[in-house]
Design an enzyme around this catalytic site. Structure first.
Site, mmCIF file in Angstrom:
data_model
loop_
_atom_site.group_PDB
_atom_site.id
_atom_site.type_symbol
_atom_site.label_atom_id
_atom_site.label_comp_id
_atom_site.label_asym_id
_atom_site.label_seq_id
_atom_site.Cartn_x
_atom_site.Cartn_y
_atom_site.Cartn_z
ATOM 1 N N LYS A 159 0.739 -1.118 0.014
ATOM 2 C CA LYS A 159 -0.042 0.044 0.015
ATOM 3 C C LYS A 159 0.880 1.234 -0.038
ATOM 4 C CE LYS A 159 -3.803 1.874 2.474
ATOM 5 N NZ LYS A 159 -4.933 2.084 1.438
HETATM 6 C C1 LIG Z 1 -6.772 0.573 -4.006
HETATM 7 C C2 LIG Z 1 -7.314 -0.028 -2.675
HETATM 8 N N1 LIG Z 1 -8.118 -1.162 -2.769
HETATM 9 C C3 LIG Z 1 -8.802 -1.670 -1.813
HETATM 10 C C4 LIG Z 1 -8.808 -1.001 -0.546
HETATM 11 C C5 LIG Z 1 -9.630 -1.700 0.696
HETATM 12 O O1 LIG Z 1 -8.568 -2.489 1.274
HETATM 13 P P1 LIG Z 1 -8.935 -2.403 2.688
HETATM 14 O O2 LIG Z 1 -10.395 -2.968 3.112
HETATM 15 O O3 LIG Z 1 -7.887 -3.165 3.399
HETATM 16 O O4 LIG Z 1 -9.205 -1.071 3.501
HETATM 17 C C6 LIG Z 1 -7.966 0.018 -0.536
HETATM 18 C C7 LIG Z 1 -8.142 0.822 0.887
HETATM 19 O O5 LIG Z 1 -7.360 0.425 1.702
HETATM 20 C C8 LIG Z 1 -7.345 0.659 -1.517
HETATM 21 O O6 LIG Z 1 -6.827 1.788 -1.345
#
Ligand SMILES: Cc1ncc(COP(=O)(O)O)c(C=O)c1O
Length: 315
Positions: A159
């Site tokens: 991330k």
């Molecule tokens: C690109 C992206 N996809 C999916 C998610 C959803 O992931 P999570 O449920 O871990 O927040 C996020 C947010 O963190 C994101 O930035």
């Protein structure tokens, strides 16, 4: 959504004032996007403030850093303890928590190794990311003209801040065209994810979502929803989703820390199902909110109470 200032920010194991959390314009992160971060929600539960899946988020943060050779001197357990203290010292109940590991000020040039690794963590009050109304009625989204990054370009399991340059293109295009959010396809044209959410579809009572190879990020909410489906006896599988399958699905919804469980009522102006939140989405959403609000038992140990000071967060 404008930022609401809180009192303290955690920096490398010490408290600093919100306004002191400054970096130099020539920091590596500013010029080359060298940061990894997390977004975590703290819920105001019936038993007091509690952070949702903080250990999993911090583990993902540590892993994101490891991919980029940015090993922070704090293990996930210490970062989790710091998050609970952060919420407590700022006297918040429901809030959003943003830990970030970044390459600071030192040398200039692509090679980041001469720049210090800094860890910050802030929190603030944050409402419903895709709108309160959208949670009940569903939102209108589009398929973006921008694809998500190809494999072996920008690692999607990390991330990283740089990934969000792509997310920004998807989001801005969607907003400029009157949609609430955009869905990115992968380089083969299969459904990947929203600019900050995972995508789920419902067909004939079964739930499907793209596998990790398409979806990118190991989503914490995605995993929670897969678990909730299992608990509720809803058949669920991970499979590649062609774009057109979304149009003929009975229901489509987004998941994410910010988006929580948000129904989608149209995609590219094509009505999805009845054009409203569907029954399967509603069941999953209600279960998710029942757990995060503390109204139903935390049977999977997802909530960490903010509780009393532990002293572990500050050296
Ligand atoms: C690109 C992206 N996809 C999916 C998610 C959803 O992931 P999570 O449920 O871990 O927040 C996020 C947010 O963190 C994101 O930035």
């Amino acid at each position: 959504m404008s930022l609401q200032k809180t009192e303290k920010i955690w920096h490398n194991g010490k408290w600093i004032a919100w306004d002191e959390a400054r970096i130099h314009v020539l920091s590596h992160v500013v010029n080359y996007g060298s940061a990894v971060f997390e977004g975590i929600r703290c819920y105001d539960t019936a038993q007091g403030p509690a952070i949702f899946r903080v250990r999993e988020h911090m583990q993902r943060l540590v892993h994101s850093g490891h991919i980029y050779r940015m090993d922070a001197p704090f293990p996930a357990e210490d970062l989790s303890a710091a998050a609970t203290e952060l919420v407590r010292v700022n006297k918040l109940s429901a809030c959003y928590i943003r830990p970030i590991i970044l390459r600071g000020y030192g040398e200039m040039g692509v090679d980041p190794r001469g720049c210090p690794i800094e860890v910050y963590m802030a929190c603030w009050e944050w409402g419903k990311y895709l709108g309160e109304e959208g949670l009940g009625n569903g939102i209108d989204v589009c398929v973006s003209s921008w694809n998500r990054p190809a494999p072996n370009t920008l690692p999607q399991m990390a991330k990283s801040a740089a990934n969000y340059m792509n997310s920004q293109l998807i989001k801005m295009e969607a907003r400029a065209n009157g949609y609430t959010e955009g869905i990115g396809l992968d380089t083969n044209g299969y459904v990947a994810e929203g600019s900050g959410e995972h995508v789920f579809a419902v067909r004939d009572g079964s739930v499907i979502t793209p596998p990790l190879a398409h979806a990118g990020l190991l989503g914490v909410t995605r995993d929670s929803v897969l678990t909730i489906c299992g608990d509720l006896g809803i058949p669920v599988s991970e499979q590649a989703i062609p774009r057109e399958l979304l149009y003929i699905a009975d229901e489509v919804f987004f998941t994410g820390t910010a988006a929580e469980v948000t129904p989608i009522r149209s995609i590219d102006h094509v009505q999805i199902g009845a054009g409203a939140r569907g029954p399967v989405t509603k069941r999953i959403q209600e279960e998710f909110f029942a757990i995060t609000s503390g109204k139903k038992p935390d049977r999977h140990g997802w909530l960490t109470p903010v509780g009393v000071p532990s002293g572990a967060a500050v050296r």
